[in-house]
Design a protein around this motif. Structure first.
Motif, PDB file in Angstrom:
ATOM      1  N   LEU A   1       4.962  46.050   2.922  1.00 44.28           N
ATOM      2  CA  LEU A   1       4.343  46.134   4.253  1.00 44.28           C
ATOM      3  C   LEU A   1       5.428  46.220   5.315  1.00 44.28           C
ATOM      4  O   LEU A   1       6.442  45.519   5.247  1.00 44.28           O
ATOM      5  CB  LEU A   1       3.484  44.902   4.533  1.00 44.28           C
ATOM      6  N   ASP A   2       5.212  47.066   6.304  1.00 44.66           N
ATOM      7  CA  ASP A   2       6.197  47.128   7.380  1.00 44.66           C
ATOM      8  C   ASP A   2       5.507  47.473   8.691  1.00 44.66           C
ATOM      9  O   ASP A   2       4.294  47.623   8.750  1.00 44.66           O
ATOM     10  CB  ASP A   2       7.307  48.136   7.044  1.00 44.66           C
ATOM     11  N   GLY A   3       6.287  47.538   9.721  1.00 49.69           N
ATOM     12  CA  GLY A   3       5.796  47.954  11.026  1.00 49.69           C
ATOM     13  C   GLY A   3       4.737  47.031  11.597  1.00 49.69           C
ATOM     14  O   GLY A   3       4.813  45.804  11.484  1.00 49.69           O
ATOM     15  N   ASP A   4       3.739  47.660  12.223  1.00 45.95           N
ATOM     16  CA  ASP A   4       2.699  46.911  12.927  1.00 45.95           C
ATOM     17  C   ASP A   4       1.899  46.010  11.987  1.00 45.95           C
ATOM     18  O   ASP A   4       1.519  44.901  12.368  1.00 45.95           O
ATOM     19  CB  ASP A   4       1.743  47.874  13.641  1.00 45.95           C
ATOM     20  N   ARG A   5       1.641  46.473  10.789  1.00 51.96           N
ATOM     21  CA  ARG A   5       0.827  45.673   9.848  1.00 51.96           C
ATOM     22  C   ARG A   5       1.548  44.377   9.485  1.00 51.96           C
ATOM     23  O   ARG A   5       0.946  43.309   9.469  1.00 51.96           O
ATOM     24  CB  ARG A   5       0.514  46.500   8.582  1.00 51.96           C
ATOM     25  N   ARG A   6       2.851  44.448   9.189  1.00 53.78           N
ATOM     26  CA  ARG A   6       3.627  43.237   8.862  1.00 53.78           C
ATOM     27  C   ARG A   6       3.675  42.319  10.086  1.00 53.78           C
ATOM     28  O   ARG A   6       3.511  41.113   9.958  1.00 53.78           O
ATOM     29  CB  ARG A   6       5.037  43.583   8.389  1.00 53.78           C
ATOM     30  N   ARG A   7       3.869  42.899  11.254  1.00 50.61           N
ATOM     31  CA  ARG A   7       3.944  42.100  12.481  1.00 50.61           C
ATOM     32  C   ARG A   7       2.612  41.374  12.710  1.00 50.61           C
ATOM     33  O   ARG A   7       2.595  40.184  12.994  1.00 50.61           O
ATOM     34  CB  ARG A   7       4.278  43.002  13.666  1.00 50.61           C
TER      35      ARG A   7
ATOM     36  N   THR B   1       2.131  38.578  10.072  1.00 51.41           N
ATOM     37  CA  THR B   1       3.092  37.489  10.291  1.00 51.41           C
ATOM     38  C   THR B   1       2.694  36.685  11.527  1.00 51.41           C
ATOM     39  O   THR B   1       2.738  35.446  11.517  1.00 51.41           O
ATOM     40  CB  THR B   1       4.526  38.047  10.433  1.00 51.41           C
ATOM     41  N   GLU B   2       2.263  37.373  12.578  1.00 50.79           N
ATOM     42  CA  GLU B   2       1.853  36.685  13.804  1.00 50.79           C
ATOM     43  C   GLU B   2       0.616  35.816  13.548  1.00 50.79           C
ATOM     44  O   GLU B   2       0.541  34.667  13.997  1.00 50.79           O
ATOM     45  CB  GLU B   2       1.562  37.707  14.906  1.00 50.79           C
ATOM     46  N   ALA B   3      -0.339  36.346  12.779  1.00 50.56           N
ATOM     47  CA  ALA B   3      -1.546  35.566  12.474  1.00 50.56           C
ATOM     48  C   ALA B   3      -1.187  34.320  11.674  1.00 50.56           C
ATOM     49  O   ALA B   3      -1.703  33.219  11.946  1.00 50.56           O
ATOM     50  CB  ALA B   3      -2.541  36.426  11.698  1.00 50.56           C
ATOM     51  N   LEU B   4      -0.290  34.443  10.712  1.00 50.11           N
ATOM     52  CA  LEU B   4       0.123  33.292   9.901  1.00 50.11           C
ATOM     53  C   LEU B   4       0.924  32.295  10.744  1.00 50.11           C
ATOM     54  O   LEU B   4       0.768  31.084  10.594  1.00 50.11           O
ATOM     55  CB  LEU B   4       0.929  33.748   8.680  1.00 50.11           C
ATOM     56  N   LEU B   5       1.768  32.798  11.649  1.00 43.27           N
ATOM     57  CA  LEU B   5       2.549  31.919  12.533  1.00 43.27           C
ATOM     58  C   LEU B   5       1.611  31.138  13.453  1.00 43.27           C
ATOM     59  O   LEU B   5       1.758  29.920  13.596  1.00 43.27           O
ATOM     60  CB  LEU B   5       3.552  32.730  13.353  1.00 43.27           C
ATOM     61  N   ASP B   6       0.639  31.814  14.037  1.00 41.20           N
ATOM     62  CA  ASP B   6      -0.303  31.134  14.935  1.00 41.20           C
ATOM     63  C   ASP B   6      -1.067  30.038  14.180  1.00 41.20           C
ATOM     64  O   ASP B   6      -1.228  28.921  14.688  1.00 41.20           O
ATOM     65  CB  ASP B   6      -1.296  32.141  15.544  1.00 41.20           C
TER      66      ASP B   6
ATOM     67  N   GLY C   1      16.122  29.521   9.674  1.00 38.82           N
ATOM     68  CA  GLY C   1      16.736  30.067   8.466  1.00 38.82           C
ATOM     69  C   GLY C   1      15.753  30.894   7.667  1.00 38.82           C
ATOM     70  O   GLY C   1      14.696  31.279   8.137  1.00 38.82           O
ATOM     71  N   GLU C   2      16.164  31.134   6.432  1.00 43.23           N
ATOM     72  CA  GLU C   2      15.337  31.978   5.570  1.00 43.23           C
ATOM     73  C   GLU C   2      14.853  31.196   4.358  1.00 43.23           C
ATOM     74  O   GLU C   2      15.411  30.154   4.012  1.00 43.23           O
ATOM     75  CB  GLU C   2      16.110  33.219   5.128  1.00 43.23           C
ATOM     76  N   THR C   3      13.816  31.722   3.749  1.00 36.99           N
ATOM     77  CA  THR C   3      13.278  31.140   2.523  1.00 36.99           C
ATOM     78  C   THR C   3      12.879  32.284   1.596  1.00 36.99           C
ATOM     79  O   THR C   3      12.638  33.405   2.059  1.00 36.99           O
ATOM     80  CB  THR C   3      12.082  30.208   2.817  1.00 36.99           C
ATOM     81  N   GLU C   4      12.824  32.002   0.348  1.00 39.02           N
ATOM     82  CA  GLU C   4      12.458  33.015  -0.647  1.00 39.02           C
ATOM     83  C   GLU C   4      10.943  33.196  -0.632  1.00 39.02           C
ATOM     84  O   GLU C   4      10.194  32.306  -1.029  1.00 39.02           O
ATOM     85  CB  GLU C   4      12.917  32.544  -2.039  1.00 39.02           C
ATOM     86  N   CYS C   5      10.507  34.344  -0.118  1.00 37.28           N
ATOM     87  CA  CYS C   5       9.072  34.628  -0.072  1.00 37.28           C
ATOM     88  C   CYS C   5       8.860  36.119   0.182  1.00 37.28           C
ATOM     89  O   CYS C   5       9.801  36.849   0.440  1.00 37.28           O
ATOM     90  CB  CYS C   5       8.374  33.786   0.995  1.00 37.28           C
ATOM     91  N   LEU C   6       7.612  36.542   0.128  1.00 39.89           N
ATOM     92  CA  LEU C   6       7.257  37.937   0.408  1.00 39.89           C
ATOM     93  C   LEU C   6       7.123  38.196   1.900  1.00 39.89           C
ATOM     94  O   LEU C   6       7.085  39.346   2.333  1.00 39.89           O
ATOM     95  CB  LEU C   6       5.921  38.290  -0.266  1.00 39.89           C
ATOM     96  N   GLY C   7       7.038  37.157   2.678  1.00 43.65           N
ATOM     97  CA  GLY C   7       6.847  37.262   4.116  1.00 43.65           C
ATOM     98  C   GLY C   7       6.014  36.089   4.577  1.00 43.65           C
ATOM     99  O   GLY C   7       5.687  35.197   3.813  1.00 43.65           O
ATOM    100  N   GLY C   8       5.657  36.095   5.865  1.00 38.96           N
ATOM    101  CA  GLY C   8       4.913  34.968   6.401  1.00 38.96           C
ATOM    102  C   GLY C   8       5.881  33.893   6.865  1.00 38.96           C
ATOM    103  O   GLY C   8       7.048  34.172   7.123  1.00 38.96           O
ATOM    104  N   VAL C   9       5.380  32.661   6.977  1.00 36.73           N
ATOM    105  CA  VAL C   9       6.231  31.591   7.503  1.00 36.73           C
ATOM    106  C   VAL C   9       6.048  30.286   6.751  1.00 36.73           C
ATOM    107  O   VAL C   9       4.982  30.009   6.199  1.00 36.73           O
ATOM    108  CB  VAL C   9       5.959  31.328   9.007  1.00 36.73           C
ATOM    109  N   VAL C  10       7.102  29.507   6.765  1.00 35.08           N
ATOM    110  CA  VAL C  10       7.071  28.104   6.347  1.00 35.08           C
ATOM    111  C   VAL C  10       7.555  27.341   7.568  1.00 35.08           C
ATOM    112  O   VAL C  10       8.540  27.734   8.196  1.00 35.08           O
ATOM    113  CB  VAL C  10       8.006  27.840   5.140  1.00 35.08           C
TER     114      VAL C  10
END
Length: 192
Positions: A96-102, A105-110, A147-156
Motif C-alpha cells: 500500500l502506498d500514497g493516499d491509501r496508506r496515509r 495510518t491516520e485512522a489507526l493513529l487517531d 522510532g521504528e518497529t517491525e510491522c507492515l504499517g500502522g502505529v504502536v
C-alpha cells in the motif's frame, strides 16, 4: 453228522461271524468317516468365517486409515491455501502506498491516540518506511515519533505516564480480522 459237516458248519458260522464283524467294522468306519467329514466341514466353516471376519476388519482398518490420511492431506492443503492467501494479503498491505496508506495510518493513529489522555505525551512507532508519514500525521498532537518497529504499517503507541501500550499496526488488525473471519474465508474458498 459227519466231521466234515461240523467243520463246514463251523466255517459257515465263522464266515457269517466274520461278515458280521466286517459289516460292523465297515459301519463303524463309515460312521467315523462321516463324523470326521462333519468335523472337517465344521472346522472349515469356522476357519472360513474367521478369515472373512479378519478380511472385513482389515478392509475396514485400511479404509479408515485411507480416509483419515485423505482428510489430513485435504486439511494440510487447505492450511497451505489459507497461508498463501494470508501471505498475499500481507504482501498487498505491505505494498500500500500514497493516499491509501496515509488514510489507513491516520485512522489507526487517531484510534490509538483516543486511548490516551490529552495531556499525556505519547511515543509512537511505525515501520521505517512510514516514519516521515507518521511525523506529518502527529504534528500538532500530544504524540511524537520515537522510532521504528517491525510491522507492515500502522502505529504502536505507549506512554510512561499511564503505562499503556496500544498496538494498532496493520499486522494486528489483519490478525484480528483473520481470526474473526477465518471460518467465512475458509467457507468461501472451499465451498463448504
Amino acid at each position: 453228522m459227519s466231521l466234515e459237516t461240523v467243520v463246514e458248519d463251523v466255517r459257515d458260522e465263522a464266515r457269517a461271524r466274520a461278515e458280521e464283524v466286517r459289516e460292523a467294522a465297515d459301519a463303524e468306519a463309515d460312521e467315523i468317516i462321516a463324523e470326521a467329514e462333519e468335523d472337517a466341514e465344521r472346522i472349515h466353516e469356522e476357519r472360513l468365517a474367521e478369515v472373512e471376519t479378519r478380511i472385513d476388519q482389515e478392509r475396514e482398518q485400511t479404509l479408515s486409515s485411507a480416509k483419515l490420511e485423505a482428510k489430513q492431506e485435504r486439511l494440510a492443503a487447505r492450511r497451505d491455501v489459507l497461508q498463501d492467501v494470508y501471505d498475499d494479503v500481507e504482501e498487498t498491505i505491505r505494498g500500500l502506498d500514497g493516499d491509501r496508506r496515509r488514510e489507513l495510518t491516520e485512522a489507526l493513529l487517531d484510534a490509538t491516540l483516543a486511548e490516551f489522555d490529552d495531556d499525556e505525551t505519547v511515543a509512537v512507532y511505525t515501520r521505517a518506511e512510514d516514519i516521515e508519514l507518521l511525523e506529518e500525521l502527529v504534528a500538532g498532537s500530544n504524540a511524537q515519533v520515537d522510532g521504528e518497529t517491525e510491522c507492515l504499517g500502522g502505529v504502536v503507541a505507549e506512554s510512561d505516564t499511564s503505562r499503556v501500550r496500544v498496538n494498532n499496526t496493520f499486522d494486528s488488525v489483519l490478525e484480528s480480522v483473520w481470526d474473526d473471519e477465518l471460518k467465512h474465508i475458509s467457507e468461501r474458498l472451499f465451498d463448504q
